[in-house]
Design a protein around this motif. Structure first.
Motif, short mmCIF file in Angstrom:
data_model
loop_
_atom_site.label_atom_id
_atom_site.label_comp_id
_atom_site.label_asym_id
_atom_site.label_seq_id
_atom_site.Cartn_x
_atom_site.Cartn_y
_atom_site.Cartn_z
N GLU A 8 0.83 -1.21 0.00
CA GLU A 8 0.00 0.00 0.00
C GLU A 8 0.86 1.26 0.00
OE1 GLU A 8 -2.51 -0.81 3.36
OE2 GLU A 8 -3.89 -2.03 2.17
N LEU A 9 1.97 1.23 0.74
CA LEU A 9 2.89 2.37 0.75
C LEU A 9 3.56 2.51 -0.61
CD1 LEU A 9 4.19 4.67 2.28
CD2 LEU A 9 5.88 3.04 3.18
N MET A 10 3.92 1.40 -1.22
CA MET A 10 4.52 1.45 -2.56
C MET A 10 3.53 2.04 -3.56
SD MET A 10 6.52 -2.21 -2.53
CE MET A 10 7.51 -2.01 -4.02
N GLU A 11 2.26 1.63 -3.49
CA GLU A 11 1.24 2.18 -4.37
C GLU A 11 1.08 3.69 -4.16
OE1 GLU A 11 -2.26 -0.28 -3.50
OE2 GLU A 11 -2.23 -0.82 -5.63
N LYS A 12 1.14 4.11 -2.91
CA LYS A 12 1.03 5.54 -2.60
C LYS A 12 2.19 6.31 -3.24
CE LYS A 12 0.97 8.85 1.17
NZ LYS A 12 1.56 9.15 2.45
N ILE A 13 3.39 5.76 -3.16
CA ILE A 13 4.56 6.41 -3.76
C ILE A 13 4.40 6.49 -5.27
CG2 ILE A 13 7.04 6.15 -4.20
CD1 ILE A 13 7.24 5.10 -1.27
N VAL A 14 3.88 5.44 -5.90
CA VAL A 14 3.64 5.47 -7.34
C VAL A 14 2.68 6.61 -7.68
CG1 VAL A 14 2.55 4.23 -9.27
CG2 VAL A 14 4.17 3.03 -7.78
N ARG A 15 1.60 6.74 -6.90
CA ARG A 15 0.64 7.83 -7.15
C ARG A 15 1.30 9.20 -6.98
NH1 ARG A 15 -2.49 4.37 -4.08
NH2 ARG A 15 -2.37 5.73 -2.25
N LEU A 17 4.50 9.90 -7.38
CA LEU A 17 5.40 10.11 -8.52
C LEU A 17 4.61 10.48 -9.78
CD1 LEU A 17 7.96 7.21 -7.95
CD2 LEU A 17 8.44 9.67 -7.82
N GLU A 18 3.45 9.85 -9.96
CA GLU A 18 2.59 10.21 -11.10
C GLU A 18 2.16 11.67 -11.00
OE1 GLU A 18 -0.40 7.21 -10.60
OE2 GLU A 18 0.57 5.84 -12.02
N ASP A 19 1.80 12.11 -9.80
CA ASP A 19 1.39 13.49 -9.59
C ASP A 19 2.57 14.44 -9.85
OD1 ASP A 19 -0.47 15.53 -8.78
OD2 ASP A 19 0.63 15.65 -6.88
N LEU A 20 3.74 14.05 -9.40
CA LEU A 20 4.93 14.85 -9.61
C LEU A 20 5.24 14.97 -11.11
CD1 LEU A 20 7.22 16.37 -8.25
CD2 LEU A 20 8.42 14.21 -7.95
N LYS A 21 5.08 13.88 -11.83
CA LYS A 21 5.29 13.90 -13.28
C LYS A 21 4.31 14.85 -13.96
CE LYS A 21 6.66 12.05 -17.30
NZ LYS A 21 7.80 12.60 -17.94
N ARG A 22 3.03 14.78 -13.56
CA ARG A 22 2.04 15.70 -14.13
C ARG A 22 2.38 17.15 -13.79
NH1 ARG A 22 -1.33 11.50 -12.56
NH2 ARG A 22 -1.80 12.50 -10.57
N SER A 23 2.85 17.39 -12.59
CA SER A 23 3.23 18.75 -12.19
C SER A 23 4.37 19.27 -13.04
CB SER A 23 3.62 18.77 -10.70
OG SER A 23 2.53 18.45 -9.89
N GLN A 24 5.35 18.42 -13.30
CA GLN A 24 6.49 18.82 -14.14
C GLN A 24 6.00 19.16 -15.55
OE1 GLN A 24 9.99 19.16 -13.32
NE2 GLN A 24 8.90 19.30 -11.39
N ALA A 63 13.72 12.26 -15.71
CA ALA A 63 14.23 11.47 -14.60
C ALA A 63 13.08 10.95 -13.72
CB ALA A 63 15.21 12.29 -13.76
N ILE A 64 12.09 11.81 -13.49
CA ILE A 64 10.93 11.40 -12.70
C ILE A 64 10.17 10.30 -13.44
CG2 ILE A 64 8.67 12.15 -11.83
CD1 ILE A 64 10.08 14.92 -11.32
N GLY A 65 10.02 10.45 -14.75
CA GLY A 65 9.34 9.43 -15.55
C GLY A 65 10.04 8.09 -15.49
N GLU A 66 11.36 8.11 -15.58
CA GLU A 66 12.14 6.87 -15.50
C GLU A 66 12.00 6.24 -14.12
OE1 GLU A 66 16.13 7.91 -16.63
OE2 GLU A 66 15.50 8.54 -18.63
N LEU A 67 12.07 7.08 -13.09
CA LEU A 67 11.91 6.57 -11.72
C LEU A 67 10.52 6.00 -11.52
CD1 LEU A 67 13.17 6.29 -8.91
CD2 LEU A 67 12.36 8.60 -8.41
N LEU A 68 9.52 6.69 -12.01
CA LEU A 68 8.14 6.21 -11.91
C LEU A 68 7.98 4.85 -12.58
CD1 LEU A 68 5.09 6.40 -11.42
CD2 LEU A 68 4.95 7.87 -13.43
N ASP A 69 8.48 4.73 -13.80
CA ASP A 69 8.36 3.46 -14.52
C ASP A 69 9.03 2.32 -13.75
OD1 ASP A 69 7.01 4.80 -16.52
OD2 ASP A 69 8.74 4.89 -17.88
N ALA A 70 10.24 2.57 -13.28
CA ALA A 70 10.99 1.53 -12.56
C ALA A 70 10.30 1.17 -11.25
CB ALA A 70 12.42 2.00 -12.30
N PHE A 71 9.82 2.19 -10.53
CA PHE A 71 9.20 1.90 -9.23
C PHE A 71 7.83 1.25 -9.40
CE2 PHE A 71 7.33 2.65 -5.07
CZ PHE A 71 8.37 2.21 -4.26
N ALA A 72 7.09 1.63 -10.42
CA ALA A 72 5.80 0.99 -10.70
C ALA A 72 6.01 -0.48 -11.03
CB ALA A 72 5.07 1.71 -11.83
N GLU A 73 7.05 -0.76 -11.80
CA GLU A 73 7.36 -2.16 -12.13
C GLU A 73 7.76 -2.93 -10.87
OE1 GLU A 73 10.62 -4.59 -14.77
OE2 GLU A 73 9.85 -2.70 -15.59
#
Length: 99
Positions: A8-15, A17-24, A63-73
């Protein structure tokens, strides 16, 4: 930390990171709009500095996108390895018995 709470914490971090990507992306769009407006205005400082800011922001966004992809995986792999769906069902059944 039990496996379900960790997931659940990992899912929260993915969300987040997604928000951070949208903000960027929003920041990049705003910089672009200022650059377009400055075409008419012709301010030298804006003309010089905005492309540098845009480039750094774009690099951060990548960089955020790459991190998001890796962490989501990683999150998906964790869920699969630890049979998270079954753990959720088990937790639901326990909650129904105790609730």
């Amino acid at each position: 930390m039990d496996k379900l709470k960790k997931f659940e914490l990992m899912e929260k971090i993915v969300r987040e990171l997604e928000d951070l990507k949208r903000s960027q992306q929003a920041v990049l769009e705003k910089i672009g709009k200022v650059e377009v407006d400055n075409i008419e205005l012709g301010d030298g400082r804006l003309e010089k500095v905005l492309p540098e800011i845009y480039q750094r922001t774009a690099e951060n966004s990548d960089a955020i996108g790459e991190l998001l992809d890796a962490f989501a995986e990683k999150t998906d792999d964790f869920a699969e390895k630890n049979n998270v769906e079954q753990l959720k069902q088990q937790q639901d059944m326990e909650g129904n018995r105790n609730g």
